[in-house]
Design a protein around this motif. Structure first.
Motif, PDB file in Angstrom:
ATOM      1  N   THR A 112     -24.734 -27.493 -10.828  1.00  0.00           N
ATOM      2  CA  THR A 112     -23.833 -27.908 -11.901  1.00  0.00           C
ATOM      3  C   THR A 112     -23.599 -29.585 -12.080  1.00  0.00           C
ATOM      4  OG1 THR A 112     -21.798 -27.458 -10.695  1.00  0.00           O
ATOM      5  CG2 THR A 112     -22.723 -25.883 -12.170  1.00  0.00           C
ATOM      6  N   SER A 113     -23.438 -30.155 -10.637  1.00  0.00           N
ATOM      7  CA  SER A 113     -23.152 -31.599 -10.618  1.00  0.00           C
ATOM      8  C   SER A 113     -24.180 -32.283 -10.022  1.00  0.00           C
ATOM      9  CB  SER A 113     -21.859 -31.690  -9.629  1.00  0.00           C
ATOM     10  OG  SER A 113     -22.232 -31.245  -8.214  1.00  0.00           O
ATOM     11  N   GLY A 114     -25.293 -31.688  -9.460  1.00  0.00           N
ATOM     12  CA  GLY A 114     -26.187 -32.295  -8.798  1.00  0.00           C
ATOM     13  C   GLY A 114     -26.118 -33.183  -7.252  1.00  0.00           C
ATOM     14  N   ASN A 115     -24.596 -32.851  -6.851  1.00  0.00           N
ATOM     15  CA  ASN A 115     -24.231 -33.283  -5.607  1.00  0.00           C
ATOM     16  C   ASN A 115     -25.228 -32.504  -4.409  1.00  0.00           C
ATOM     17  OD1 ASN A 115     -22.295 -35.034  -6.762  1.00  0.00           O
ATOM     18  ND2 ASN A 115     -20.687 -33.448  -6.615  1.00  0.00           N
ATOM     19  N   LEU A 116     -25.575 -33.042  -3.497  1.00  0.00           N
ATOM     20  CA  LEU A 116     -26.208 -32.834  -2.271  1.00  0.00           C
ATOM     21  C   LEU A 116     -25.207 -32.940  -1.064  1.00  0.00           C
ATOM     22  CD1 LEU A 116     -28.966 -31.782  -1.511  1.00  0.00           C
ATOM     23  CD2 LEU A 116     -29.760 -34.017  -1.173  1.00  0.00           C
ATOM     24  N   ILE A 117     -24.791 -31.770  -0.451  1.00  0.00           N
ATOM     25  CA  ILE A 117     -23.803 -31.748   0.548  1.00  0.00           C
ATOM     26  C   ILE A 117     -24.300 -31.622   1.780  1.00  0.00           C
ATOM     27  CG2 ILE A 117     -21.644 -30.893   1.096  1.00  0.00           C
ATOM     28  CD1 ILE A 117     -21.129 -30.255  -1.858  1.00  0.00           C
ATOM     29  N   THR A 118     -24.449 -32.113   2.977  1.00  0.00           N
ATOM     30  CA  THR A 118     -24.701 -31.661   4.250  1.00  0.00           C
ATOM     31  C   THR A 118     -23.752 -30.892   4.947  1.00  0.00           C
ATOM     32  OG1 THR A 118     -25.977 -33.860   4.505  1.00  0.00           O
ATOM     33  CG2 THR A 118     -25.384 -32.487   6.646  1.00  0.00           C
ATOM     34  N   LEU A 119     -24.209 -29.636   5.321  1.00  0.00           N
ATOM     35  CA  LEU A 119     -23.302 -28.625   5.909  1.00  0.00           C
ATOM     36  C   LEU A 119     -23.602 -28.413   7.541  1.00  0.00           C
ATOM     37  CD1 LEU A 119     -23.658 -25.760   3.322  1.00  0.00           C
ATOM     38  CD2 LEU A 119     -21.790 -27.676   3.627  1.00  0.00           C
ATOM     39  N   VAL A 120     -24.979 -28.576   7.990  1.00  0.00           N
ATOM     40  CA  VAL A 120     -25.135 -28.481   9.285  1.00  0.00           C
ATOM     41  C   VAL A 120     -26.220 -29.557   9.503  1.00  0.00           C
ATOM     42  CG1 VAL A 120     -26.176 -27.036  11.184  1.00  0.00           C
ATOM     43  CG2 VAL A 120     -25.354 -25.995   9.094  1.00  0.00           C
ATOM     44  N   SER A 121     -25.566 -30.651  10.680  1.00  0.00           N
ATOM     45  CA  SER A 121     -26.388 -31.688  10.799  1.00  0.00           C
ATOM     46  C   SER A 121     -27.273 -31.964  11.923  1.00  0.00           C
ATOM     47  CB  SER A 121     -25.565 -33.030  11.039  1.00  0.00           C
ATOM     48  OG  SER A 121     -24.550 -32.736  12.022  1.00  0.00           O
ATOM     49  N   SER A 122     -27.018 -30.744  12.954  1.00  0.00           N
ATOM     50  CA  SER A 122     -28.071 -30.672  14.028  1.00  0.00           C
ATOM     51  C   SER A 122     -27.787 -29.217  14.579  1.00  0.00           C
ATOM     52  CB  SER A 122     -27.422 -31.661  15.240  1.00  0.00           C
ATOM     53  OG  SER A 122     -26.260 -31.258  15.453  1.00  0.00           O
ATOM     54  N   PRO A 123     -28.977 -28.561  14.986  1.00  0.00           N
ATOM     55  CA  PRO A 123     -29.025 -27.237  15.431  1.00  0.00           C
ATOM     56  C   PRO A 123     -28.059 -26.724  16.328  1.00  0.00           C
ATOM     57  CG  PRO A 123     -31.410 -28.385  15.725  1.00  0.00           C
ATOM     58  CD  PRO A 123     -30.299 -29.459  15.400  1.00  0.00           C
ATOM     59  N   VAL A 124     -27.415 -25.892  15.970  1.00  0.00           N
ATOM     60  CA  VAL A 124     -26.360 -25.267  16.915  1.00  0.00           C
ATOM     61  C   VAL A 124     -26.754 -24.986  18.321  1.00  0.00           C
ATOM     62  CG1 VAL A 124     -24.600 -23.179  16.994  1.00  0.00           C
ATOM     63  CG2 VAL A 124     -25.255 -24.105  14.668  1.00  0.00           C
TER      64      VAL A 124
END
Length: 403
Positions: A112-124
């Motif tokens: 809907t907005s085109g916002n790209l959001i980072t959720l996981v920046s490196s492997p757990v």
């Protein structure tokens, strides 16, 4: 679903009443064979179609028309972004790294907005692991991490809401090099995955399993056991899970595209279509009470369903046929089916008996648009790597079409 050609009374139209009756009988047999979802005791007959009247070539018999899809948004994203849209207004995203600690980062794109959001920046699991795949439903975010030096893998998930992870990661499954990294999908708050023995490992004789886990569950549910490897990704559309297990294992290599009821939690089989011996499907999803499935290669001696292309139909026929090399899972809504071809997409309307095109963006690479969406969807998302004026890959163009 209306399958008649554009020319009025044809051989296909004359015979379609009998075909519909056959399909209804087949559906009744399939329903009679329903069980608790752990195995299939009563598979259908392999569909060897030698009668040309059972095949409706959409590009030959349907009329050309404008594609019934409205472009609602276009966004430019960083080069290397990969998108996966299964339901709702969020698409899972695998992105170029934001630091040197990982070759990728994981997140979501808002449709809907085109916002790209980072959720996981490196492997757990740490720096020896890399991200391998990712999916997102309205209420769950799932991803796969692999240690490529040993081929050890782990499937993880967190609850998700409004573009944010709302719980710590939960380990759903793991495996060594004896097990392939699973094919999986996420819809709503549930993750579905298929665990299959590797062709080169020490567990080749073991069965494959399809599992389901929902946010809040203590343990996964074993939905289906296959005596051999599944042929296609698990797909969920309109509350129906489509899997393609091996069936009739004592008779040869047969794959049965199988539709299971997810909506009521029973995983009861509601339909099945068994392909001819040796025919390996490339994609399959159950939409609008029919299977939309793709065959990637041509198989001699297998009848029409052994030809390369995309088919829409169910046991007993008839089948709408798109005679182009398939490249992705069909998507669409109602009687409109969107089929990826080399650089663009066909939009096939089996009710209006028309076909149209969704063209790829200017300066996109050889394969043009690739669909992020699968199965039935209100919003159909595609993305393409686009060249700059010097002919070099420069960015990713994501587009959303309202169906």
């Amino acid at each position: 679903m209306k399958l008649f050609g554009k020319d009025g009374v044809t051989r296909r139209r004359f015979l379609i009443g009998g075909a519909a009756a056959t399909a209804a009988t087949a559906a009744a047999v399939s329903l009679a064979g329903c069980n608790d979802g752990n195995e299939n005791d009563n598979t259908g007959e392999p569909q060897v179609i030698d009668d040309d009247s059972q095949i409706i070539d959409a590009l030959d018999e349907y009329a050309s028309a404008d594609a019934a899809a409205t472009l609602s948004a276009t966004w430019t994203l960083p080069l290397g972004t990969l998108l996966y849209h299964t339901d709702g207004v969020w698409s899972a995203a695998m992105m170029a790294p934001e630091s040197a600690t990982s070759i990728n980062t994981l997140g979501v794109l808002s449709l809907t907005s085109g916002n790209l959001i980072t959720l996981v920046s490196s492997p757990v699991r740490g720096r020896t692991y890399d991200f391998h795949d990712v999916r997102c439903g309205n209420g769950v975010f799932a991803w796969l991490e692999v240690e490529y030096s040993t081929l050890t893998w782990v499937l993880l998930a967190s609850s998700f809401a409004d573009g944010t992870l709302t719980s710590d990661p939960v380990e759903l499954d793991s495996g060594s090099a004896d097990w392939d990294p699973p094919m999986f999908t996420a819809v709503g708050s549930t993750v579905f995955w298929q665990k299959m023995p590797s062709l080169s490992g020490d567990r080749t004789s073991e069965a494959s399993h399809c599992y389901a886990w929902a946010v809040g569950d203590d343990d996964p549910r074993d939905v289906w056991e296959s005596p051999g490897r599944f042929a296609t990704q698990p797909r969920v559309s309109d509350g129906i899970l489509t899997i393609t297990p091996r069936v009739r294992a004592d008779e040869g290599t047969y794959y049965g595209m199988t539709a299971l009821n997810v909506g009521d939690g029973t995983y009861k089989q509601i339909d099945q279509l068994v392909l001819p011996a040796g025919v390996h499907p490339f994609e399959a999803v159950y939409m609008n009470s029919s299977f939309a499935f793709a065959i990637e290669a041509s198989y001699s001696g297998s009848g029409s369903l052994g030809n390369m292309g995309t088919f829409i139909g169910r046991e007993g026929g008839p089948y709408v046929y798109i005679s182009r090399e398939p490249a992705a899972c069909p998507a669409g809504k109602g009687t409109r089916y969107i089929v990826k071809i080399r650089s663009s997409h066909y939009v096939i309307d089996t009710d209006a008996q028309t076909y149209g095109m969704i063209a790829c963006p200017d300066r996109s690479l050889d394969y043009g648009d690739y669909p992020a969406s699968e199965g039935t969807c209100d919003l159909f998302m595609v993305y393409a790597t686009v060249k700059n004026d010097q002919g070099m890959p420069d960015s990713v163009t994501a587009r959303v079409f309202a169906l």
